[in-house]
Design a protein around this motif. Structure first.
Motif, PDB file in Angstrom:
ATOM      1  N   LYS A  47       0.833  -1.216   0.000  1.00 20.81           N
ATOM      2  CA  LYS A  47       0.000   0.000   0.000  1.00 20.81           C
ATOM      3  C   LYS A  47       0.860   1.256   0.000  1.00 20.81           C
ATOM      4  N   GLU A  48       0.354   2.276  -0.664  1.00 18.83           N
ATOM      5  CA  GLU A  48       0.960   3.600  -0.622  1.00 18.83           C
ATOM      6  C   GLU A  48       0.169   4.425   0.387  1.00 18.83           C
ATOM      7  N   LYS A  49       0.853   4.976   1.370  1.00 16.74           N
ATOM      8  CA  LYS A  49       0.214   5.798   2.400  1.00 16.74           C
ATOM      9  C   LYS A  49       1.054   7.049   2.595  1.00 16.74           C
ATOM     10  N   PHE A  50       0.427   8.066   3.155  1.00 16.41           N
ATOM     11  CA  PHE A  50       1.165   9.269   3.484  1.00 16.41           C
ATOM     12  C   PHE A  50       1.491   9.271   4.968  1.00 16.41           C
ATOM     13  N   ALA A  51       2.742   9.537   5.280  1.00 20.30           N
ATOM     14  CA  ALA A  51       3.184   9.747   6.653  1.00 20.30           C
ATOM     15  C   ALA A  51       4.205  10.873   6.576  1.00 20.30           C
ATOM     16  N   TRP A  52       4.202  11.745   7.531  1.00 17.06           N
ATOM     17  CA  TRP A  52       5.120  12.893   7.538  1.00 17.06           C
ATOM     18  C   TRP A  52       4.970  13.750   6.273  1.00 17.06           C
ATOM     19  N   ASN A  53       3.800  13.727   5.669  1.00 21.55           N
ATOM     20  CA  ASN A  53       3.478  14.488   4.453  1.00 21.55           C
ATOM     21  C   ASN A  53       4.170  13.972   3.198  1.00 21.55           C
ATOM     22  N   VAL A  54       4.660  12.760   3.204  1.00 19.29           N
ATOM     23  CA  VAL A  54       5.338  12.194   2.036  1.00 19.29           C
ATOM     24  C   VAL A  54       4.834  10.779   1.765  1.00 19.29           C
ATOM     25  N   PRO A  55       4.975  10.303   0.523  1.00 15.08           N
ATOM     26  CA  PRO A  55       4.526   8.942   0.216  1.00 15.08           C
ATOM     27  C   PRO A  55       5.447   7.880   0.815  1.00 15.08           C
ATOM     28  N   TYR A  57       5.615   3.449   1.405  1.00 16.84           N
ATOM     29  CA  TYR A  57       5.119   2.210   0.806  1.00 16.84           C
ATOM     30  C   TYR A  57       5.283   1.087   1.812  1.00 16.84           C
ATOM     31  N   TYR A  58       4.173   0.379   2.040  1.00 15.78           N
ATOM     32  CA  TYR A  58       4.109  -0.623   3.093  1.00 15.78           C
ATOM     33  C   TYR A  58       3.727  -1.986   2.553  1.00 15.78           C
ATOM     34  N   GLY A  59       4.378  -3.009   3.096  1.00 21.56           N
ATOM     35  CA  GLY A  59       3.959  -4.380   2.961  1.00 21.56           C
ATOM     36  C   GLY A  59       3.516  -4.767   4.363  1.00 21.56           C
ATOM     37  N   LYS A  60       4.236  -5.688   4.980  1.00 16.72           N
ATOM     38  CA  LYS A  60       3.976  -6.002   6.381  1.00 16.72           C
ATOM     39  C   LYS A  60       4.510  -4.883   7.272  1.00 16.72           C
ATOM     40  N   ARG A  61       5.563  -4.240   6.811  1.00 15.90           N
ATOM     41  CA  ARG A  61       6.155  -3.075   7.463  1.00 15.90           C
ATOM     42  C   ARG A  61       6.460  -2.045   6.379  1.00 15.90           C
ATOM     43  N   MET A  62       6.968  -0.891   6.803  1.00 14.72           N
ATOM     44  CA  MET A  62       7.328   0.100   5.800  1.00 14.72           C
ATOM     45  C   MET A  62       8.502  -0.426   4.972  1.00 14.72           C
ATOM     46  N   GLY A  75      15.522  16.524   6.088  1.00 15.79           N
ATOM     47  CA  GLY A  75      16.959  16.582   6.303  1.00 15.79           C
ATOM     48  C   GLY A  75      17.775  16.818   5.035  1.00 15.79           C
ATOM     49  N   ILE A  76      17.110  17.137   3.928  1.00 18.79           N
ATOM     50  CA  ILE A  76      17.850  17.419   2.702  1.00 18.79           C
ATOM     51  C   ILE A  76      17.452  18.803   2.187  1.00 18.79           C
ATOM     52  N   LYS A  77      18.370  19.420   1.451  1.00 20.01           N
ATOM     53  CA  LYS A  77      18.118  20.782   0.962  1.00 20.01           C
ATOM     54  C   LYS A  77      17.727  20.809  -0.506  1.00 20.01           C
ATOM     55  N   LYS A  78      18.170  19.809  -1.275  1.00 21.81           N
ATOM     56  CA  LYS A  78      17.861  19.749  -2.702  1.00 21.81           C
ATOM     57  C   LYS A  78      17.594  18.305  -3.093  1.00 21.81           C
ATOM     58  N   GLY A  79      16.790  18.137  -4.127  1.00 22.94           N
ATOM     59  CA  GLY A  79      16.552  16.801  -4.662  1.00 22.94           C
ATOM     60  C   GLY A  79      15.444  16.058  -3.945  1.00 22.94           C
ATOM     61  N   VAL A  80      15.463  14.745  -4.118  1.00 27.98           N
ATOM     62  CA  VAL A  80      14.463  13.864  -3.513  1.00 27.98           C
ATOM     63  C   VAL A  80      15.186  12.688  -2.877  1.00 27.98           C
ATOM     64  N   LEU A  81      14.816  12.391  -1.651  1.00 29.93           N
ATOM     65  CA  LEU A  81      15.400  11.270  -0.924  1.00 29.93           C
ATOM     66  C   LEU A  81      14.552  10.030  -1.167  1.00 29.93           C
ATOM     67  N   LEU A  82      15.208   8.945  -1.557  1.00 30.92           N
ATOM     68  CA  LEU A  82      14.565   7.634  -1.642  1.00 30.92           C
ATOM     69  C   LEU A  82      15.169   6.803  -0.531  1.00 30.92           C
ATOM     70  N   GLY A  83      14.348   6.444   0.460  1.00 28.04           N
ATOM     71  CA  GLY A  83      14.851   5.712   1.617  1.00 28.04           C
ATOM     72  C   GLY A  83      14.237   4.328   1.720  1.00 28.04           C
ATOM     73  N   PHE A  84      15.031   3.383   2.205  1.00 29.72           N
ATOM     74  CA  PHE A  84      14.574   2.018   2.427  1.00 29.72           C
ATOM     75  C   PHE A  84      14.571   1.762   3.924  1.00 29.72           C
ATOM     76  N   ALA A  85      13.374   1.457   4.459  1.00 24.61           N
ATOM     77  CA  ALA A  85      13.168   1.374   5.899  1.00 24.61           C
ATOM     78  C   ALA A  85      14.027   0.313   6.576  1.00 24.61           C
ATOM     79  N   GLN A  86      14.274  -0.785   5.927  1.00 19.67           N
ATOM     80  CA  GLN A  86      15.126  -1.842   6.481  1.00 19.67           C
ATOM     81  C   GLN A  86      16.440  -1.909   5.695  1.00 19.67           C
ATOM     82  N   GLY A  87      16.910  -0.748   5.274  1.00 18.39           N
ATOM     83  CA  GLY A  87      18.110  -0.672   4.440  1.00 18.39           C
ATOM     84  C   GLY A  87      19.340  -1.292   5.064  1.00 18.39           C
ATOM     85  N   ASN A  88      19.412  -1.275   6.392  1.00 23.33           N
ATOM     86  CA  ASN A  88      20.553  -1.875   7.069  1.00 23.33           C
ATOM     87  C   ASN A  88      20.605  -3.389   6.889  1.00 23.33           C
ATOM     88  N   LYS A  89      19.501  -3.999   6.489  1.00 27.41           N
ATOM     89  CA  LYS A  89      19.454  -5.455   6.295  1.00 27.41           C
ATOM     90  C   LYS A  89      19.550  -5.856   4.823  1.00 27.41           C
TER      91      LYS A  89
END
Length: 136
Positions: A47-55, A57-62, A75-89
């Motif tokens: 599912k696509e949901k809004f949190a913190w005013n941004v899109p 994407y969730y499965g079982k977790r974000m 936390g960024i001044k220019k561009g668009v951040l693409l973040g992965f919630a479990q990126g450390n794994k």
């Protein structure tokens, strides 16, 4: 896809037009391209949901988040951040995403639409989906 009215955590509701209206044209284009990549590569169960005013994407977790610089608290001044919630794994074999101050979220700040690497993003989405499937 976005509903016409988006419920935002800890804020009032805004509609899709208001969200897009907050973004400069270059960020709007990047968000649109990134959304298409994400939506085309996630199953319908996600599912696509809004949190913190941004899109987000969730499965079982974000799974991932798209945060334009025009939206505060990213936390960024220019561009668009693409973040992965479990990126450390994630294996992140090509080092496309990096860690920041958050131990779990790994991200890439994309400065322009020309810098969007669809192949890398798809690889990370597939790996993130596989990881998400292991959660209860």
């Amino acid at each position: 896809m976005f509903p016409y009215i988006l419920e935002l955590k800890n804020t009032t509701q805004i509609n899709l037009v208001e969200f897009w209206g907050r973004l400069p044209e270059n960020e709007r284009l990047m968000v649109d391209v990134l959304r298409q990549i994400v939506l085309e590569n996630l199953p319908n169960s996600c599912k696509e949901k809004f949190a913190w005013n941004v899109p987000c994407y969730y499965g079982k977790r974000m799974i991932c988040i798209i945060w334009p610089a025009a939206i505060p608290r990213g936390g960024i001044k220019k561009g668009v951040l693409l973040g992965f919630a479990q990126g450390n794994k994630l294996k992140n074999e090509n080092g496309y995403i990096k860690s920041g101050t958050n131990k779990k979220i790994y991200y890439r700040v994309i400065p322009s639409v020309d810098d969007i690497d669809e192949k890398e993003i798809i690889l990370l989405l597939k790996e993130a989906l596989e990881l998400d499937g292991k959660f209860k």
